[in-house]
Design a protein around this motif. Structure first.
Motif, PDB file in Angstrom:
ATOM      1  N   LYS A 168       0.782  -1.174   0.000  1.00 30.95           N
ATOM      2  CA  LYS A 168      -0.074  -0.038   0.020  1.00 30.95           C
ATOM      3  C   LYS A 168       1.055   1.098   0.093  1.00 30.95           C
ATOM      4  CE  LYS A 168      -4.007  -1.924   2.340  1.00 30.95           C
ATOM      5  NZ  LYS A 168      -4.822  -2.024   3.550  1.00 30.95           N
ATOM      6  N   LYS A 169       1.792   1.219   0.901  1.00 26.27           N
ATOM      7  CA  LYS A 169       2.838   2.450   0.715  1.00 26.27           C
ATOM      8  C   LYS A 169       3.519   2.733  -0.503  1.00 26.27           C
ATOM      9  CE  LYS A 169       3.510   2.366   5.808  1.00 26.27           C
ATOM     10  NZ  LYS A 169       4.311   1.951   6.843  1.00 26.27           N
ATOM     11  N   ALA A 170       3.912   1.600  -1.120  1.00 29.21           N
ATOM     12  CA  ALA A 170       4.580   1.519  -2.505  1.00 29.21           C
ATOM     13  C   ALA A 170       3.585   2.180  -3.524  1.00 29.21           C
ATOM     14  CB  ALA A 170       5.108   0.248  -2.869  1.00 29.21           C
ATOM     15  N   ALA A 171       2.378   1.898  -3.418  1.00 34.63           N
ATOM     16  CA  ALA A 171       1.228   2.252  -4.176  1.00 34.63           C
ATOM     17  C   ALA A 171       0.813   3.746  -3.928  1.00 34.63           C
ATOM     18  CB  ALA A 171      -0.062   1.675  -4.022  1.00 34.63           C
ATOM     19  N   GLU A 172       0.929   4.250  -2.727  1.00 40.50           N
ATOM     20  CA  GLU A 172       0.710   5.467  -2.569  1.00 40.50           C
ATOM     21  C   GLU A 172       2.114   6.510  -2.990  1.00 40.50           C
ATOM     22  OE1 GLU A 172       0.401   5.865   1.760  1.00 40.50           O
ATOM     23  OE2 GLU A 172      -1.517   4.688   1.700  1.00 40.50           O
ATOM     24  N   ALA A 173       3.281   6.055  -2.820  1.00 41.51           N
ATOM     25  CA  ALA A 173       4.355   6.713  -3.488  1.00 41.51           C
ATOM     26  C   ALA A 173       4.246   6.537  -4.821  1.00 41.51           C
ATOM     27  CB  ALA A 173       5.737   5.931  -2.728  1.00 41.51           C
ATOM     28  N   GLY A 174       3.856   5.644  -5.580  1.00 41.70           N
ATOM     29  CA  GLY A 174       3.792   5.671  -6.909  1.00 41.70           C
ATOM     30  C   GLY A 174       5.000   4.600  -7.368  1.00 41.70           C
ATOM     31  N   THR A 175       5.344   3.775  -6.577  1.00 44.59           N
ATOM     32  CA  THR A 175       6.571   2.864  -6.821  1.00 44.59           C
ATOM     33  C   THR A 175       6.276   1.441  -7.124  1.00 44.59           C
ATOM     34  OG1 THR A 175       7.202   2.619  -4.534  1.00 44.59           O
ATOM     35  CG2 THR A 175       8.182   4.341  -5.805  1.00 44.59           C
ATOM     36  N   LEU A 176       4.850   1.132  -7.138  1.00 39.34           N
ATOM     37  CA  LEU A 176       4.216  -0.165  -7.021  1.00 39.34           C
ATOM     38  C   LEU A 176       4.093  -0.669  -8.313  1.00 39.34           C
ATOM     39  CD1 LEU A 176       3.326  -2.862  -5.431  1.00 39.34           C
ATOM     40  CD2 LEU A 176       0.985  -1.695  -5.737  1.00 39.34           C
ATOM     41  N   ASP A 177       4.699  -1.814  -8.938  1.00 39.79           N
ATOM     42  CA  ASP A 177       4.546  -2.152 -10.279  1.00 39.79           C
ATOM     43  C   ASP A 177       3.228  -2.233 -10.733  1.00 39.79           C
ATOM     44  OD1 ASP A 177       5.717  -3.678 -12.710  1.00 39.79           O
ATOM     45  OD2 ASP A 177       4.290  -4.960 -11.915  1.00 39.79           O
ATOM     46  N   ALA A 178       2.782  -1.554 -11.699  1.00 37.95           N
ATOM     47  CA  ALA A 178       1.518  -1.615 -12.375  1.00 37.95           C
ATOM     48  C   ALA A 178       0.849  -3.006 -12.372  1.00 37.95           C
ATOM     49  CB  ALA A 178       1.207  -1.173 -13.724  1.00 37.95           C
ATOM     50  N   ALA A 179       1.380  -4.002 -12.668  1.00 34.01           N
ATOM     51  CA  ALA A 179       0.908  -5.478 -12.652  1.00 34.01           C
ATOM     52  C   ALA A 179       0.588  -5.942 -11.185  1.00 34.01           C
ATOM     53  CB  ALA A 179       1.789  -6.350 -13.428  1.00 34.01           C
ATOM     54  N   LYS A 180       1.285  -5.618 -10.491  1.00 33.98           N
ATOM     55  CA  LYS A 180       1.139  -5.931  -8.939  1.00 33.98           C
ATOM     56  C   LYS A 180       0.075  -5.185  -8.679  1.00 33.98           C
ATOM     57  CE  LYS A 180       5.737  -7.429  -7.529  1.00 33.98           C
ATOM     58  NZ  LYS A 180       6.933  -7.298  -6.634  1.00 33.98           N
ATOM     59  N   ARG A 181      -0.159  -3.716  -8.700  1.00 36.17           N
ATOM     60  CA  ARG A 181      -1.292  -3.092  -8.395  1.00 36.17           C
ATOM     61  C   ARG A 181      -2.562  -3.583  -8.972  1.00 36.17           C
ATOM     62  NH1 ARG A 181      -2.645   1.969  -6.095  1.00 36.17           N
ATOM     63  NH2 ARG A 181      -4.349   2.844  -6.678  1.00 36.17           N
ATOM     64  N   ASN A 182      -2.493  -3.879  -9.994  1.00 32.41           N
ATOM     65  CA  ASN A 182      -3.809  -4.283 -10.797  1.00 32.41           C
ATOM     66  C   ASN A 182      -4.311  -5.848 -10.007  1.00 32.41           C
ATOM     67  OD1 ASN A 182      -4.024  -2.267 -12.714  1.00 32.41           O
ATOM     68  ND2 ASN A 182      -2.863  -3.604 -14.325  1.00 32.41           N
ATOM     69  N   GLN A 183      -3.215  -6.678  -9.672  1.00 29.66           N
ATOM     70  CA  GLN A 183      -3.894  -7.697  -8.993  1.00 29.66           C
ATOM     71  C   GLN A 183      -4.329  -7.485  -7.598  1.00 29.66           C
ATOM     72  OE1 GLN A 183       0.272  -9.546  -9.160  1.00 29.66           O
ATOM     73  NE2 GLN A 183      -0.637 -11.382 -10.420  1.00 29.66           N
ATOM     74  N   LEU A 184      -3.817  -6.476  -6.839  1.00 29.40           N
ATOM     75  CA  LEU A 184      -3.880  -6.008  -5.677  1.00 29.40           C
ATOM     76  C   LEU A 184      -5.438  -5.325  -5.591  1.00 29.40           C
ATOM     77  CD1 LEU A 184      -1.073  -4.973  -3.938  1.00 29.40           C
ATOM     78  CD2 LEU A 184      -2.209  -6.948  -3.301  1.00 29.40           C
ATOM     79  N   GLU A 185      -5.745  -4.841  -6.835  1.00 31.22           N
ATOM     80  CA  GLU A 185      -6.953  -4.124  -6.989  1.00 31.22           C
ATOM     81  C   GLU A 185      -8.014  -4.818  -7.299  1.00 31.22           C
ATOM     82  OE1 GLU A 185      -6.254  -1.272 -10.192  1.00 31.22           O
ATOM     83  OE2 GLU A 185      -5.748   0.187  -8.899  1.00 31.22           O
ATOM     84  N   GLU A 186      -7.791  -6.170  -8.204  1.00 37.29           N
ATOM     85  CA  GLU A 186      -8.672  -7.303  -8.216  1.00 37.29           C
ATOM     86  C   GLU A 186      -9.310  -7.866  -6.712  1.00 37.29           C
ATOM     87  OE1 GLU A 186      -7.158  -9.711 -11.252  1.00 37.29           O
ATOM     88  OE2 GLU A 186      -7.016  -8.162 -12.729  1.00 37.29           O
ATOM     89  N   LEU A 187      -8.455  -7.814  -6.014  1.00 39.62           N
ATOM     90  CA  LEU A 187      -8.557  -8.480  -4.671  1.00 39.62           C
ATOM     91  C   LEU A 187      -9.337  -7.575  -3.665  1.00 39.62           C
ATOM     92  CD1 LEU A 187      -5.193 -10.550  -4.122  1.00 39.62           C
ATOM     93  CD2 LEU A 187      -7.392 -11.516  -4.797  1.00 39.62           C
ATOM     94  N   GLY A 188      -9.441  -6.307  -4.364  1.00 34.47           N
ATOM     95  CA  GLY A 188     -10.175  -5.245  -3.321  1.00 34.47           C
ATOM     96  C   GLY A 188      -9.185  -4.611  -2.423  1.00 34.47           C
ATOM     97  N   VAL A 189      -7.950  -4.499  -2.695  1.00 38.16           N
ATOM     98  CA  VAL A 189      -6.993  -3.995  -1.537  1.00 38.16           C
ATOM     99  C   VAL A 189      -7.069  -2.437  -1.550  1.00 38.16           C
ATOM    100  CG1 VAL A 189      -4.773  -3.690  -1.077  1.00 38.16           C
ATOM    101  CG2 VAL A 189      -5.169  -6.062  -1.604  1.00 38.16           C
ATOM    102  N   PHE A 190      -7.413  -1.918  -2.857  1.00 36.78           N
ATOM    103  CA  PHE A 190      -7.456  -0.517  -2.800  1.00 36.78           C
ATOM    104  C   PHE A 190      -8.822  -0.094  -2.869  1.00 36.78           C
ATOM    105  CE2 PHE A 190      -3.326  -1.457  -4.928  1.00 36.78           C
ATOM    106  CZ  PHE A 190      -2.606  -1.002  -3.676  1.00 36.78           C
TER     107      PHE A 190
END
Length: 114
Positions: free
Chosen positions: A14-36
């Protein structure tokens, strides 16, 4: 879960996503799981209401070790209690609230469990 510390790992993602450093593919996977996902309609309430919910939880479960993510009757009981444990750790907790929590069976530090 199965020897993995998911909470700290998820916080790091989550911190990496907030900082904009999370890989887009990982972010998409986490979004699909409802993390964000947007938070559900839960709320904090007064100390007394939360204490009543804690009593309800304790009567049902048998202890006051409320998981951080636990929501009781639409209220973020786990987060509320976690924040109070932090306040106690840093000596910023209201003493009257601390006494009520102790009377309810709250243990502020698990390493102090006998």
């Amino acid at each position: 879960e199965d020897g993995y510390f998911l909470g700290p790992w998820l916080d790091k993602q989550k911190k990496a996503a907030e900082a904009g450093t999370l890989d887009a593919a990982k972010r998409n996977q986490l979004e699909e799981l409802g993390v964000f996902a947007a938070p559900s309609k839960v709320e904090y309430s007064t100390f007394d209401v939360m204490m009543d919910l804690l009593a309800t939880y304790k009567a049902r479960v048998g202890n006051t070790f409320v998981p951080k993510t636990h929501v009781e009757d639409g209220h973020r009981l786990g987060i509320w209690l976690n924040e109070l444990r932090k306040a106690e750790k840093y000596d910023t907790i209201d003493e009257s609230e601390k006494e009520k929590l102790l009377e309810a069976g709250v243990i502020f530090h698990r390493d102090r469990v006998a």
